[in-house]
Write a protein that holds these residues in place. Structure first.
Motif, PDB file in Angstrom:
ATOM      1  N   VAL A   1       9.810   4.764   3.011  1.00  0.00           N
ATOM      2  CA  VAL A   1       9.588   6.070   3.646  1.00  0.00           C
ATOM      3  C   VAL A   1       9.173   7.115   2.610  1.00  0.00           C
ATOM      4  N   VAL A   2       9.884   7.142   1.490  1.00  0.00           N
ATOM      5  CA  VAL A   2       9.650   8.186   0.490  1.00  0.00           C
ATOM      6  C   VAL A   2       8.380   7.918  -0.316  1.00  0.00           C
ATOM      7  N   THR A   3       8.221   6.684  -0.789  1.00  0.00           N
ATOM      8  CA  THR A   3       7.121   6.375  -1.702  1.00  0.00           C
ATOM      9  C   THR A   3       5.860   5.948  -0.970  1.00  0.00           C
ATOM     10  N   ASN A   4       5.974   4.943  -0.080  1.00  0.00           N
ATOM     11  CA  ASN A   4       4.773   4.391   0.554  1.00  0.00           C
ATOM     12  C   ASN A   4       4.246   5.270   1.675  1.00  0.00           C
TER      13      ASN A   4
ATOM     14  N   HIS B   1       0.103  -1.211   4.763  1.00  0.00           N
ATOM     15  CA  HIS B   1       0.473  -2.620   4.683  1.00  0.00           C
ATOM     16  C   HIS B   1       1.473  -2.834   3.542  1.00  0.00           C
ATOM     17  N   LEU B   2       2.721  -2.961   3.917  1.00  0.00           N
ATOM     18  CA  LEU B   2       3.748  -3.152   2.892  1.00  0.00           C
ATOM     19  C   LEU B   2       4.793  -4.194   3.279  1.00  0.00           C
TER      20      LEU B   2
ATOM     21  N   ASP C   1      18.067   0.654   1.063  1.00  0.00           N
ATOM     22  CA  ASP C   1      17.382   1.231  -0.091  1.00  0.00           C
ATOM     23  C   ASP C   1      15.889   0.903  -0.054  1.00  0.00           C
ATOM     24  N   GLY C   2      15.557  -0.319   0.379  1.00  0.00           N
ATOM     25  CA  GLY C   2      14.152  -0.696   0.467  1.00  0.00           C
ATOM     26  C   GLY C   2      13.410   0.106   1.520  1.00  0.00           C
TER      27      GLY C   2
ATOM     28  N   GLU D   1       0.824  -1.207   0.000  1.00  0.00           N
ATOM     29  CA  GLU D   1       0.000   0.000   0.000  1.00  0.00           C
ATOM     30  C   GLU D   1       0.856   1.255   0.000  1.00  0.00           C
ATOM     31  N   THR D   2       0.264   2.347  -0.466  1.00  0.00           N
ATOM     32  CA  THR D   2       0.861   3.674  -0.400  1.00  0.00           C
ATOM     33  C   THR D   2      -0.161   4.612   0.222  1.00  0.00           C
ATOM     34  N   THR D   3       0.266   5.398   1.196  1.00  0.00           N
ATOM     35  CA  THR D   3      -0.653   6.309   1.858  1.00  0.00           C
ATOM     36  C   THR D   3      -0.798   7.596   1.064  1.00  0.00           C
TER      37      THR D   3
END
Length: 787
Positions: A506-509, A765-766, A500-501, A470-472
């Motif tokens: 943090v940046v994308t999701n 949820h990631l 990196d993951g 998911e992405t918020t």
């Protein structure tokens, strides 16, 4: 953690030698036209001594399915060819006790084969290997019939075997062979007056008067017992029949092909050989050995259930390539497991508690299937495949599912329908929550490490469910975005791919929150226990990765712990850290001077609360935080407004008893420390709110306890904090998936002034539903409008 002692049968199944006794209408003595209340012909074998025969002699076996002894002195067992009317007879003597067998040895063939068990009567009849007729007669008068023989005076029981038999009860059995016998179902107890229905054509298993109802030659279900431990524990048994269903490196599983009708009785057992078993799947065997209760090691140790097995075994292979007993379907169309109750035992050791209830208690349900072949159709995956090869699944149709296909842990529902697929016998595939195992998944039921397991005998096929991380939503202008994220023992020695993951998450999701409370940041030397406590290298590597991923330049604040005093991985010195960005209006209020053992406090500056130290630690010398992480308090300003944030990582659940364990209801001793920790944090936040009831307070982190727990109740007592996971619909309440149970361990709590605003809260949820994982926890974020 993987079992290291030996691969053997686990799961305490339960079985009973319950006798099937039909309601009877008595007919005149000596008539075989009614279901017999006591003596029946339980087995017929005519291939003795022929080519490939497992036994040298033909035999007829009798069984007393009644409740009182029956004398057979002066009775006869008689034989005629399939179409013949000339009868040969063998005279009997003695008494057959209830539940006991009686072996009548007949002529030997010209070839070879094993000797029968000591016969109870001996004759010289050369029986047909493929077809014939057998009568149990209550006198010594030879029959003269070719048809209608079952109704002749004096005939107690009658069997026409082979399709050409001219007389039978109902229809005759199938054709026999040199390697097969006609064997009555239910261990000899089944009698419907139809030979075709009552008898199976399978490997011969001759039993004499020492067999049945005791410790010699009993059936598997008599060994298992209708309880959680065997009634024959510590006793020797002999001549136990069955078919090998699975073979491991240190033993094998075998199952009775003639089950009784009681679903509470397991028909399978593990034989511990301590080395290569020397049998193959499909071997028809008779086994002797000592009945033992083995308690597997692993997580829980003495809190695991015991497992019934045979040790120091002797195995006789009677035939190869026998048909495997049908797998018991669990789920729709088969046995449906209990939906909520794991055990109704309220206190103590279930092995001595009695009250075995497989129809209502999940623990007893799975135990009643110990070692048996079990089939799940289109099983639903409710947890990702673990590194040890285990996949949590439930039958289709299970309730209390999460919005994404998992199964939700609730206060009164431990999800007893769960079972873990294990790769002991065959590989398990990669799988995520929401996937389906297409078609039939078959294996044998096992128990270890506090869980019931299905050891698959063939690799299942995965039908992907298409679940995606998911992405918020991005925060709007004026919204303070605050997140918490357990990054699972992050250390500089971790591969760059993990950094990196996490940075991408943090940046994308999470959409680059203004503030991230991190848990499980390790020191610069990771798990090396060398006295190093600084974590600047860990944090520099993470913040650099975030910037490289297109994120902001995060700053951080933290306090180094005292070496080896905060629990977690030895030498790792895990701690909480504030990661924050300053480009959207957030700043950190530095009030230096606190060390790792300095207690922070709340200062009243003319009606405005402030922290004496920022960052500071809450009550670090309190015994509540012995060998556990100390809460990290920080004072921030958001567009000029003070915001108080407390990052937590409470005591873990290590030492709690397993849900499917020996002791019910499971003790949770780890809660005591969490309750004390919650009390300390609540005391501190109350001090802030006592100065200003409208203060902006955020308490967040890995609390290692559920949203319905007393730990959370303590934090929210009096309405001073609102636990955001509790505000979600049930199907969305989880941050962690453990052994297939989706559950809340991570929390964000906010003060009433913040809760009164139109905030947005999201568990992202990631991680927890996927394999592999960056962390075993899902992060969460709250966006609070504070213009």
């Amino acid at each position: 953690m993987r079992r290291t002692d030996r691969v053997r049968l686990r799961a305490l199944a339960v079985a009973s030698a319950a006798t099937v006794v039909a309601a009877l209408t008595a007919l005149p003595a000596g008539t075989a036209q009614a279901v017999s209340p006591d003596l029946v012909i339980s087995q017929v074998y005519g291939g003795g001594g022929n080519s490939g025969a497992p036994y040298l002699n033909d035999f007829v076996e009798l069984y007393n399915r009644g409740t009182t002894p029956v004398s057979v002195t002066g009775w006869t067992v008689q034989y005629a060819s399939a179409a013949g009317s000339s009868w040969s007879k063998t005279t009997l003597s003695g008494t057959i006790a209830p539940g006991k067998y009686y072996l009548v040895q007949e002529a030997a063939g010209a070839g070879s084969g094993a000797a029968l068990p000591t016969p109870d009567a001996t004759g010289t009849i050369a029986m047909g290997a493929n077809a014939g007729k057998i009568a149990l007669v209550t006198n010594s008068t030879a029959l003269t019939c070719a048809t209608g023989c079952a109704a002749q005076p004096g005939v107690k029981d009658f069997v026409g075997y082979g399709t050409t038999a001219s007389s039978a009860e109902g229809s005759p059995t199938g054709n026999l062979a040199n390697t097969t016998a006609a064997v009555r179902a239910g261990g000899g107890a089944t009698d419907t007056d139809n030979n075709a229905a009552d008898f199976a054509v399978t490997a011969p298993t001759p039993r004499n008067s020492t067999s049945g109802g005791g410790t010699g030659g009993t059936r598997i279900r008599g060994i298992q017992g209708a309880a959680r431990t065997s009634p024959l524990a510590g006793q020797p048994v002999t001549g136990v029949p069955g078919v090998v269903t699975a073979v491991g490196p240190s033993g094998y599983w075998f199952q009775d092909p003639q089950p009784d009708t009681d679903p509470a009785t397991s028909e399978a057992l593990y034989v511990y050989t301590a080395g290569a078993p020397g049998v193959a799947v499909g071997d028809s065997v008779q086994v002797g050995g000592t009945v033992s209760e083995y308690r597997p090691g692993g997580t829980g140790g003495t809190t695991n259930l015991t497992v019934t097995e045979l040790t120091s075994p002797s195995t006789t292979v009677l035939a190869h390539n026998a048909a495997l007993p049908a797998a018991t379907v669990v789920g729709a169309g088969g046995r449906v497991p209990p939906a909520a109750v794991i055990s109704s035992v309220t206190t103590g050791d279930v092995e001595t508690a009695g009250g075995f209830q497989p129809s209502t208690d999940g623990l007893d349900f799975w135990e009643s299937l110990e070692g048996m072949r079990v089939q799940l159709n289109n099983a639903a995956v409710v947890g990702p495949r673990a590194s040890v090869g285990e996949i949590p699944v439930v039958p289709q149709g299970s309730t209390t599912r999460t919005a994404r296909g998992g199964i939700l842990l609730q206060a009164a529902d431990g999800n007893p329908e769960r079972v873990l697929l294990d790769d002991v016998l065959a590989p398990t595939p990669a799988a995520n929550v929401g996937d389906t195992l297409s078609g039939a998944t078959v294996g044998v039921i096992d128990y270890s490490f506090g869980n019931f397991k299905l050891l698959v005998t063939a690799t299942p096929t995965v039908l992907p469910g298409g679940l995606a991380p998911e992405t918020t939503a991005a925060p709007a202008a004026g919204e303070l975005s605050t997140a918490t994220f357990n990054v699972e023992n992050l250390a500089p020695s971790d591969p760059q791919a993990k950094f990196d993951g996490l940075a991408a998450a943090v940046v994308t999701n999470l959409r680059s929150p203004d503030l991230v409370a991190l848990e499980e940041i390790q020191d610069n030397s990771g798990a090396t226990d060398n006295g190093v406590v600084a974590a600047d290298q860990t944090l520099a590597k993470l913040t650099a990765a975030i910037t490289a991923a297109g994120g902001p330049a995060y700053s951080y604040r933290q306090l180094n712990p005292v070496n080896d005093q905060d629990g977690g991985q030895p030498g790792g010195n895990i701690r909480q850290v504030f990661l924050y960005r300053t480009d959207r209006g957030l700043s950190f209020t530095d009030r230096p001077g606190a060390g790792s053992t300095t207690a922070d406090s709340v200062v009243n500056n003319g009606g405005v609360p402030a922290l004496a130290y920022s960052p500071g630690r809450i009550d670090p010398t309190n015994t509540a935080f012995n060998a556990s992480r100390k809460p990290l308090a920080g004072e921030f300003r958001w567009n000029g407004r003070p915001v108080f944030v407390i990052a937590n990582h409470f005591n873990s659940k290590g030492g709690d008893q397993p849900l499917f364990g020996r002791y019910q209801q499971p003790a949770r001793p780890s809660e005591t420390q969490r309750h004390a920790q919650a009390t300390a944090v609540k005391t501190f936040t109350d001090q802030i709110l006592a100065v200003d009831p409208n203060a902006a307070v955020i308490v967040l982190g890995d609390l290692n306890d559920f949203e319905f727990s007393q730990t959370t109740d303590l934090l929210t007592a009096g309405g001073s904090l609102v636990d955001l996971p509790r505000t979600l619909p049930l199907a969305e309440r989880y941050t962690y998936v453990y052994e297939g149970n989706s559950q809340v361990l991570d929390h964000i709590l906010i003060s009433p002034a913040l809760a009164a605003r139109a905030y947005s809260y999201d568990i992202v949820h990631l991680n927890s539903e996927f394999a592999p994982q960056l962390s075993d926890h899902d992060p969460q974020v709250v966006r609070i409008p504070l213009p």
